[in-house]
Design a protein around this motif. Structure first.
Motif, PDB file in Angstrom:
ATOM      1  N   HIS A 116      38.718  48.515  41.566  1.00 28.15           N
ATOM      2  CA  HIS A 116      37.506  47.706  41.450  1.00 28.15           C
ATOM      3  C   HIS A 116      36.288  48.551  41.835  1.00 28.15           C
ATOM      4  N   HIS A 135      34.790  40.006  37.219  1.00 31.93           N
ATOM      5  CA  HIS A 135      36.016  40.525  36.624  1.00 31.93           C
ATOM      6  C   HIS A 135      36.318  39.780  35.322  1.00 31.93           C
ATOM      7  N   SER A 137      38.893  38.436  34.348  1.00 29.29           N
ATOM      8  CA  SER A 137      39.735  37.261  34.549  1.00 29.29           C
ATOM      9  C   SER A 137      38.943  36.062  35.046  1.00 29.29           C
ATOM     10  N   HIS A 139      38.530  35.341  37.983  1.00 26.87           N
ATOM     11  CA  HIS A 139      39.081  34.934  39.269  1.00 26.87           C
ATOM     12  C   HIS A 139      38.688  35.901  40.383  1.00 26.87           C
ATOM     13  N   MET A 140      37.900  36.916  40.044  1.00 23.58           N
ATOM     14  CA  MET A 140      37.433  37.885  41.033  1.00 23.58           C
ATOM     15  C   MET A 140      36.034  38.335  40.656  1.00 23.58           C
ATOM     16  N   ALA A 179      37.710  37.017  45.785  1.00 24.15           N
ATOM     17  CA  ALA A 179      38.653  36.423  44.837  1.00 24.15           C
ATOM     18  C   ALA A 179      38.710  34.906  44.995  1.00 24.15           C
ATOM     19  N   SER A 299      46.330  38.499  36.834  1.00 27.08           N
ATOM     20  CA  SER A 299      45.687  39.811  36.898  1.00 27.08           C
ATOM     21  C   SER A 299      45.168  40.127  38.292  1.00 27.08           C
ATOM     22  N   SER A 300      44.789  39.098  39.048  1.00 21.89           N
ATOM     23  CA  SER A 300      44.324  39.295  40.422  1.00 21.89           C
ATOM     24  C   SER A 300      45.447  39.140  41.439  1.00 21.89           C
ATOM     25  N   THR A 302      46.755  36.487  42.361  1.00 21.03           N
ATOM     26  CA  THR A 302      46.483  35.326  43.198  1.00 21.03           C
ATOM     27  C   THR A 302      47.179  34.075  42.670  1.00 21.03           C
TER      28      THR A 302
END
Length: 549
Positions: A116, A135, A137, A139-140, A179, A299-300, A302
């Motif tokens: 990152h 990001h 996704s 999610h971040m 995140a 992808s994260s 999480t």
């Protein structure tokens, strides 16, 4: 007198009783007949299709329209292949802005970049300006010191929301990565967006959507949580429509955070003001299910899983305390809402299915069609439970191409067969709508999504769970009949026949017969919504009337 007659087309009607047609007649935005029923009727406007393929209009059952429209005005980082490229792009944008302006970018991929972006480097690249990069996704995100300081992350004064993660290095210092729910720390600094700005974002997104053949989309989360942009977000869609700049149909999912309790005497346990719930609105703009996040993303790492991720390990995170999530869904079910539960990891799917089963036992609601958004890691035993509950799984096949290699490295070979199923869902008797989650991950074009349903290949050329492939006709059903079913509107859209909405797409080739590698390259010649050409009108062959007819 017809309003519109489309002739010399090769129509894929998606109907078992009349699978092909060559002429379609429209009155008042509704199809009144095909072939012999309308061929000789007079019409105010006549289009000669020249043998092009006609299908029902495409639906994206899960997208983020406002967010995508906003991203079109942000720094696009999706093509960056190194951290230096990211920092250079930030520096170039910063040089164009006032000293106190925010540099906002989206679409970076840590898998491609190797890691990152780091807060110190962002601080330098932005010249001290607040830098906020999202990001791919969603999610971040990563933020510079200027942002983290404003958010109270650097001095530790910030309260991290449940289900949020603030990444720290070995010394306990924030790296700049936030995140899941921790992204609300930044959101609080920039939200709410003005309604006029959000309406402009809707307009920008809609212009792209109709060029891709989309005639209906479901907006997967508005007005609350980290996914919403304003408490008045629905008003942005109303404003765009009022201004004549919403050329397609939209279903809105309110985030669970904006539902609130009512006095018991009212007879509604939880809902929006005035007691509004799923189904309120009309065929152009309506309220859909309640959206709730039960976990994060693959992808994260999480997503809430039952077995640890490979490499860094961990079991992901739930979106909140399990009891809180469960009670929110139960209250929504009791209050007449349809539920759209974001559940990616198998542990989150366990929680969601357990809750939906409990809800139906406490208060049976036949044919309610609750949804599990993404349904990414579906174990074999989940399939029969989903079928028994008649839930609608909403996977994104295009993720397999865009981030499938990342998923493979995070999950390993044993769990790959669970990923973004298609064939298993259909074999279990479930309807599987097509969707993109745009702007997350990659392109949201329906034809690209269809190709991925058929091929299931990654960017590196891996085939993920070949047994889950479907054929091109089934992929087309996903974006037409199955997507209409997911919205409880199969009685009026998703097929070409009498009584159906005249939402249509004219294509340069037949996606069900071309080689799969050619599906996403097919030209969208024209898009019709309620019988009006909202894309491609100037290029059509009008033998009577014209674009304004």
């Amino acid at each position: 007198m017809l309003d519109l007659l489309l002739r010399d087309v090769r129509a894929l009607t998606m109907r078992a009783d009349h699978p092909r047609a060559h002429t379609v007649g429209v009155v008042g935005g509704v199809i009144v007949g095909v072939d012999d029923d309308v061929r000789d009727l007079p019409a105010r406007a006549v289009v000669d299709g020249g043998g092009a393929t006609l299908t029902p209009g495409f639906t994206d059952a899960h997208n983020h329209m406002v967010w995508y429209g906003l991203s079109l005005a942000e720094l696009d980082l999706s093509t960056c292949r190194s951290l230096d490229e990211v920092y250079d792009a930030v520096a170039a944008r910063a040089a164009e802005l006032p000293s106190d302006a925010w540099v906002v970018g989206s679409g970076y991929d840590d898998y491609v970049l190797g890691r990152h972006p780091q807060r110190a480097a962002l601080e330098r690249a932005g010249g001290g300006r607040p830098v906020w990069l999202k990001h791919r996704s969603a999610h971040m995100c990563v933020a510079s010191d200027a942002v983290l300081d404003k958010a109270g992350v650097l001095d530790g004064s910030a309260r991290v929301p449940d289900g949020g993660v603030v990444e720290r290095d070995a010394d306990g210092e924030p790296t700049g990565l936030l995140a899941e729910q921790a992204q609300q720390l930044v959101d609080a600094l920039v939200k709410p967006y003005p309604v006029e700005e959000l309406a402009a974002a809707v307009t920008r997104a809609a212009e792209v959507y109709v060029r891709e053949g989309l005639t209906h989309v479901t907006e997967a989360g508005i007005a609350g949580g980290w996914i919403g942009h304003s408490p008045a977000e629905a008003a942005a869609y109303q404003l765009a429509r009022q201004q004549g700049e919403l050329p397609l149909r939209v279903e809105l999912m309110p985030a669970t955070e904006v539902l609130h309790p009512f006095d018991a005497a009212v007879g509604v346990e939880t809902g929006l003001d005035l007691g509004l719930r799923s189904g309120f609105g009309d065929d152009f703009l309506r309220i859909g299910p309640m959206k709730i996040f039960t976990d994060g993303a693959l992808s994260s790492r999480t997503a809430a899983v039952t077995e640890p991720f490979l490499g860094a390990g961990g079991l992901g995170v739930l979106g909140d305390d399990p009891d809180v999530l469960r009670e929110r869904m139960l209250a929504a079910h009791r209050s007449g809402w349809r539920i759209a539960a974001h559940a990616i990891g198998d542990r989150a799917i366990d929680l969601t299915l357990d809750t939906l089963e409990q809800a139906q036992k406490e208060l049976p609601r036949p044919d309610v069609r609750h949804r599990i958004e993404h349904s990414a890691m579906v174990r074999p035993e989940h399939l029969s439970r989903m079928a028994a509950l008649d839930v609608v799984p909403v996977p994104q096949a295009r993720f397999l191409y865009e981030i499938g290699d990342t998923m493979h490295s995070a999950l390993g070979a044993d769990r790959i067969p669970w990923l973004y199923r298609q064939r298993s869902f259909l074999d279990a008797g479930l309807r599987v709508p097509g969707s993109s989650d745009r702007p997350c991950v990659g392109t949201g074009a329906p034809l690209a999504g269809m190709r991925s349903m058929v091929e299931r290949t990654t960017k590196a050329g891996l085939v993920l769970a070949e047994s889950e492939r479907v054929d091109a006709t089934e992929a087309l059903h996903a974006y037409t009949t199955h997507a209409a079913y997911a919205c409880r509107q199969e009685d009026r859209r998703g097929r070409i026949g009498p009584g159906m909405q005249a939402d249509l797409v004219l294509l340069g080739d037949d996606p069900t017969t071309v080689d799969s590698a050619e599906i996403d390259g097919i030209d969208v010649l024209a898009t019709f919504v309620a019988g009006r050409a909202v894309h491609g009108a100037d290029t059509l062959t009008w033998t009577t009337g014209g674009p304004a007819s």
